[in-house]
Design an enzyme around this catalytic site. Structure first.
Site, PDB file in Angstrom:
ATOM      1  N   ALA A   1       0.832  -1.211   0.000  1.00  0.00           N
ATOM      2  CA  ALA A   1       0.000   0.000   0.000  1.00  0.00           C
ATOM      3  C   ALA A   1       0.866   1.260   0.000  1.00  0.00           C
ATOM      4  O   ALA A   1       0.346   2.373   0.002  1.00  0.00           O
ATOM      5  CB  ALA A   1      -0.911  -0.012   1.225  1.00  0.00           C
TER       6      ALA A   1
ATOM      7  N   ARG B   1      10.928   5.032  10.659  1.00  0.00           N
ATOM      8  CA  ARG B   1      11.486   5.748  11.805  1.00  0.00           C
ATOM      9  C   ARG B   1      10.567   6.916  12.154  1.00  0.00           C
ATOM     10  O   ARG B   1      10.246   7.737  11.305  1.00  0.00           O
ATOM     11  CB  ARG B   1      12.881   6.271  11.456  1.00  0.00           C
ATOM     12  CG  ARG B   1      13.591   6.835  12.659  1.00  0.00           C
ATOM     13  CD  ARG B   1      15.062   6.966  12.402  1.00  0.00           C
ATOM     14  NE  ARG B   1      15.767   7.264  13.641  1.00  0.00           N
ATOM     15  CZ  ARG B   1      17.073   7.238  13.739  1.00  0.00           C
ATOM     16  NH1 ARG B   1      17.795   6.899  12.709  1.00  0.00           N
ATOM     17  NH2 ARG B   1      17.662   7.518  14.872  1.00  0.00           N
TER      18      ARG B   1
ATOM     19  N   ASN C   1      12.013  -3.636  13.433  1.00  0.00           N
ATOM     20  CA  ASN C   1      12.100  -4.281  12.124  1.00  0.00           C
ATOM     21  C   ASN C   1      12.632  -5.706  12.220  1.00  0.00           C
ATOM     22  O   ASN C   1      12.237  -6.571  11.434  1.00  0.00           O
ATOM     23  CB  ASN C   1      12.928  -3.423  11.162  1.00  0.00           C
ATOM     24  CG  ASN C   1      12.066  -2.317  10.591  1.00  0.00           C
ATOM     25  OD1 ASN C   1      11.093  -2.571   9.893  1.00  0.00           O
ATOM     26  ND2 ASN C   1      12.371  -1.079  10.963  1.00  0.00           N
TER      27      ASN C   1
ATOM     28  N   GLN D   1       8.698 -12.745   8.854  1.00  0.00           N
ATOM     29  CA  GLN D   1       8.616 -12.972   7.401  1.00  0.00           C
ATOM     30  C   GLN D   1       9.609 -14.060   6.966  1.00  0.00           C
ATOM     31  O   GLN D   1       9.306 -14.867   6.088  1.00  0.00           O
ATOM     32  CB  GLN D   1       8.842 -11.669   6.643  1.00  0.00           C
ATOM     33  CG  GLN D   1       7.700 -10.680   6.925  1.00  0.00           C
ATOM     34  CD  GLN D   1       7.725  -9.438   6.059  1.00  0.00           C
ATOM     35  OE1 GLN D   1       8.585  -9.267   5.214  1.00  0.00           O
ATOM     36  NE2 GLN D   1       6.769  -8.549   6.286  1.00  0.00           N
TER      37      GLN D   1
ATOM     38  N   ASP E   1      21.507   3.528  -4.849  1.00  0.00           N
ATOM     39  CA  ASP E   1      22.745   4.275  -4.549  1.00  0.00           C
ATOM     40  C   ASP E   1      23.696   4.225  -5.748  1.00  0.00           C
ATOM     41  O   ASP E   1      24.316   5.223  -6.104  1.00  0.00           O
ATOM     42  CB  ASP E   1      23.421   3.673  -3.308  1.00  0.00           C
ATOM     43  CG  ASP E   1      22.477   3.658  -2.118  1.00  0.00           C
ATOM     44  OD1 ASP E   1      21.927   4.720  -1.788  1.00  0.00           O
ATOM     45  OD2 ASP E   1      22.255   2.575  -1.537  1.00  0.00           O
TER      46      ASP E   1
ATOM     47  N   HIS F   1      23.380   0.446   3.299  1.00  0.00           N
ATOM     48  CA  HIS F   1      22.493   1.427   2.657  1.00  0.00           C
ATOM     49  C   HIS F   1      22.089   2.435   3.739  1.00  0.00           C
ATOM     50  O   HIS F   1      21.002   2.355   4.322  1.00  0.00           O
ATOM     51  CB  HIS F   1      21.261   0.750   2.057  1.00  0.00           C
ATOM     52  CG  HIS F   1      20.240   1.759   1.608  1.00  0.00           C
ATOM     53  ND1 HIS F   1      20.434   2.582   0.535  1.00  0.00           N
ATOM     54  CD2 HIS F   1      19.042   2.120   2.131  1.00  0.00           C
ATOM     55  CE1 HIS F   1      19.395   3.393   0.387  1.00  0.00           C
ATOM     56  NE2 HIS F   1      18.536   3.131   1.359  1.00  0.00           N
TER      57      HIS F   1
HETATM   58  P1  NAX Z   1       5.761   3.811   2.631  1.00  0.00           P
HETATM   59  O1  NAX Z   1       5.748   4.265   4.048  1.00  0.00           O
HETATM   60  O2  NAX Z   1       5.071   4.607   1.594  1.00  0.00           O
HETATM   61  O3  NAX Z   1       5.178   2.313   2.565  1.00  0.00           O
HETATM   62  C1  NAX Z   1       5.566   1.311   3.437  1.00  0.00           C
HETATM   63  C2  NAX Z   1       4.410   0.348   3.552  1.00  0.00           C
HETATM   64  O4  NAX Z   1       4.864  -0.753   4.350  1.00  0.00           O
HETATM   65  C3  NAX Z   1       3.185   0.941   4.254  1.00  0.00           C
HETATM   66  O5  NAX Z   1       2.024   0.718   3.469  1.00  0.00           O
HETATM   67  C4  NAX Z   1       3.128   0.184   5.576  1.00  0.00           C
HETATM   68  O6  NAX Z   1       1.817   0.004   6.049  1.00  0.00           O
HETATM   69  C5  NAX Z   1       3.776  -1.135   5.157  1.00  0.00           C
HETATM   70  N1  NAX Z   1       4.235  -1.961   6.286  1.00  0.00           N
HETATM   71  C6  NAX Z   1       4.740  -1.566   7.470  1.00  0.00           C
HETATM   72  N2  NAX Z   1       4.998  -2.638   8.240  1.00  0.00           N
HETATM   73  C7  NAX Z   1       4.663  -3.725   7.511  1.00  0.00           C
HETATM   74  C8  NAX Z   1       4.694  -5.118   7.766  1.00  0.00           C
HETATM   75  N3  NAX Z   1       5.113  -5.602   8.954  1.00  0.00           N
HETATM   76  N4  NAX Z   1       4.267  -5.961   6.803  1.00  0.00           N
HETATM   77  C9  NAX Z   1       3.827  -5.482   5.614  1.00  0.00           C
HETATM   78  N5  NAX Z   1       3.753  -4.175   5.317  1.00  0.00           N
HETATM   79  C10 NAX Z   1       4.172  -3.306   6.258  1.00  0.00           C
HETATM   80  O7  NAX Z   1       7.315   3.582   2.274  1.00  0.00           O
HETATM   81  P2  NAX Z   1       7.988   3.521   0.846  1.00  0.00           P
HETATM   82  O8  NAX Z   1       8.376   4.889   0.450  1.00  0.00           O
HETATM   83  O9  NAX Z   1       7.156   2.720  -0.071  1.00  0.00           O
HETATM   84  O10 NAX Z   1       9.354   2.762   1.213  1.00  0.00           O
HETATM   85  C11 NAX Z   1       9.341   1.394   1.564  1.00  0.00           C
HETATM   86  C12 NAX Z   1      10.637   1.039   2.294  1.00  0.00           C
HETATM   87  O11 NAX Z   1      11.745   1.197   1.415  1.00  0.00           O
HETATM   88  C13 NAX Z   1      10.945   1.940   3.492  1.00  0.00           C
HETATM   89  O12 NAX Z   1      11.405   1.135   4.560  1.00  0.00           O
HETATM   90  C14 NAX Z   1      12.077   2.824   2.986  1.00  0.00           C
HETATM   91  O13 NAX Z   1      12.882   3.305   4.040  1.00  0.00           O
HETATM   92  C15 NAX Z   1      12.803   1.849   2.099  1.00  0.00           C
HETATM   93  N6  NAX Z   1      13.723   2.376   1.092  1.00  0.00           N
HETATM   94  C16 NAX Z   1      14.834   1.666   0.830  1.00  0.00           C
HETATM   95  C17 NAX Z   1      15.686   1.986  -0.191  1.00  0.00           C
HETATM   96  C18 NAX Z   1      16.879   1.151  -0.491  1.00  0.00           C
HETATM   97  O14 NAX Z   1      17.639   1.546  -1.384  1.00  0.00           O
HETATM   98  N7  NAX Z   1      17.117   0.025   0.169  1.00  0.00           N
HETATM   99  C19 NAX Z   1      15.466   3.200  -1.006  1.00  0.00           C
HETATM  100  C20 NAX Z   1      14.071   3.682  -0.978  1.00  0.00           C
HETATM  101  C21 NAX Z   1      13.372   3.579   0.357  1.00  0.00           C
HETATM  102  O15 NAX Z   1      13.716   4.672   1.136  1.00  0.00           O
END
Ligand code: NAX
Length: 327
Positions: free
Chosen positions: A13, A92, A105, A112, A159, A187
């Site tokens: 979502a 965070r 987390n 998972q 990155d 990261h």
């Molecule tokens: P959003 O906050 O828009 O979406 C995250 C979604 O995860 C939400 O719908 C939330 O309800 C859901 N969620 C939370 N806990 C959950 C669980 N236990 N099981 C299933 N769903 C759960 O974040 P978004 O911008 O889409 O980013 C997603 C993740 O990617 C974040 O953790 C963000 O920090 C991370 N990123 C990582 C990157 C990387 O290079 N590794 C870059 C992009 C991003 O910042």
């Protein structure tokens, strides 16, 4: 048409999923002949949004989408998964300590990991994006104990794309004409963007790009802080570029590539990084979800303090995350 592939997307979502899912269903990851059974997972509070996402995907009339299912049940989400794209993570919040973020987390990725171990296909390939991505992948790998660690990767391609694009802009060339720019380690803002192996036009990068003052004051901090700069400008974190990086990572891992790409993978002792730590390395992808860490691109002595810093951070993350999970 081929046998459908079951793809589970968590955090479905959220904003990266909203950009990624249309690209997936257009065939940009697995090709235009690969049908997809989509399973979307999010938390209970997000189920209404998830239903809306599902409706929009249906309304897209994608020929590759054979079925779609959404749930907040972790076990159900991973039944017979071929691929798991793990975007969901606990964000965070203001005033939250990093230790608390890691531990929240760790609980999610333990659950998972166990569900994947029990329910997914033995050949499943897993990409962790949710932050802190390296340590979440390490936790998941620990608890998905029957799944080969080489089937689990995390995202550092954003990155690498940022660093490559930065250099291409400086050189006034296309990003596809710049190769072997690597980002090592975590990261996070301790990552080490390294251009000393970079090539363009069949030769090394010009000397002025390898100037240490430029690297210290401009190149490295710009890449390390790019995510924060996007948040400052957009009031939201990177989503479009993150979704593109997820596509790049998965496509190269499954289809293969001639380029050396960055992936966060389980250290096998290469480059002196402690085994078991999930670390961003230069990798070669053979296709079909197989890769090797490429051993021929050591960082120069200039990189040593950066590597030490990111290693130290990852070791501390590991200890803090596992403190919440293990007796
Ligand atoms: P959003 O906050 O828009 O979406 C995250 C979604 O995860 C939400 O719908 C939330 O309800 C859901 N969620 C939370 N806990 C959950 C669980 N236990 N099981 C299933 N769903 C759960 O974040 P978004 O911008 O889409 O980013 C997603 C993740 O990617 C974040 O953790 C963000 O920090 C991370 N990123 C990582 C990157 C990387 O290079 N590794 C870059 C992009 C991003 O910042």
């Amino acid at each position: 048409m081929e046998t459908p592939m079951r793809v589970t997307v968590t955090g479905a979502a959220g904003q990266i999923a909203y950009c990624f899912l249309p690209l997936l269903l257009r065939g940009e990851v697995f090709g235009s002949r690969q049908p997809i059974e989509l399973v979307l997972l999010d938390v209970e509070e997000a189920l209404s949004t998830l239903r809306g996402v599902m409706m929009e995907l249906e309304d897209g009339a994608y020929p590759l989408l054979t079925s779609i299912h959404y749930t907040n049940n972790v076990s159900e989400a991973f039944v017979e998964s071929d691929v798991a794209v793990l975007l969901g993570a606990f964000p965070r919040k203001l005033g939250m300590e990093r230790r608390d973020l890691l531990q929240k987390n760790a609980v999610i990725f333990k659950e998972q990991g166990e569900a994947i171990n029990k329910h997914a296909k033995r050949s499943v390939r897993i990409l962790v994006i949710g932050n802190p991505a390296n340590t979440n992948a390490a936790v998941l790998a620990h608890f998905a104990s029957d799944i080969d660690k080489k089937q689990i990767t995390a995202l550092s391609r954003l990155d690498q794309n940022r660093a490559t694009s930065f250099i291409a802009k400086k050189l006034k060339v296309s990003p596809e004409d710049v190769k072997n720019i690597f980002v090592w380690g975590n990261h996070s803002n301790t990552q080490y963007p390294d251009l000393f192996n970079g090539v363009t036009d069949g030769g090394p990068l010009p000397d002025w790009l390898q100037d240490e003052t430029f690297l210290r004051n401009e190149f490295i901090p710009t890449i390390q802080e790019r995510g924060a700069a996007v948040i400052k400008a957009r009031k939201l974190s990177s989503a479009m570029s993150a979704a593109k990086a997820v596509v790049d990572h998965l496509r190269d891992w499954f289809i293969g590539t001639q380029d050396i790409v960055n992936m966060i993978v389980c250290a096998d002792g290469s480059y002196g990084i402690k085994k078991g730590i999930f670390f961003s390395f230069p990798c070669y992808c053979y296709g079909n979800g197989s890769f090797e860490i490429v051993p021929h691109f050591p960082w120069t002595p200039f990189g040593d303090p950066y590597i030490e810093k990111t290693k130290k951070e990852l070791n501390a993350e590991w200890e803090q995350a596992f403190a919440a999970l293990l007796p």
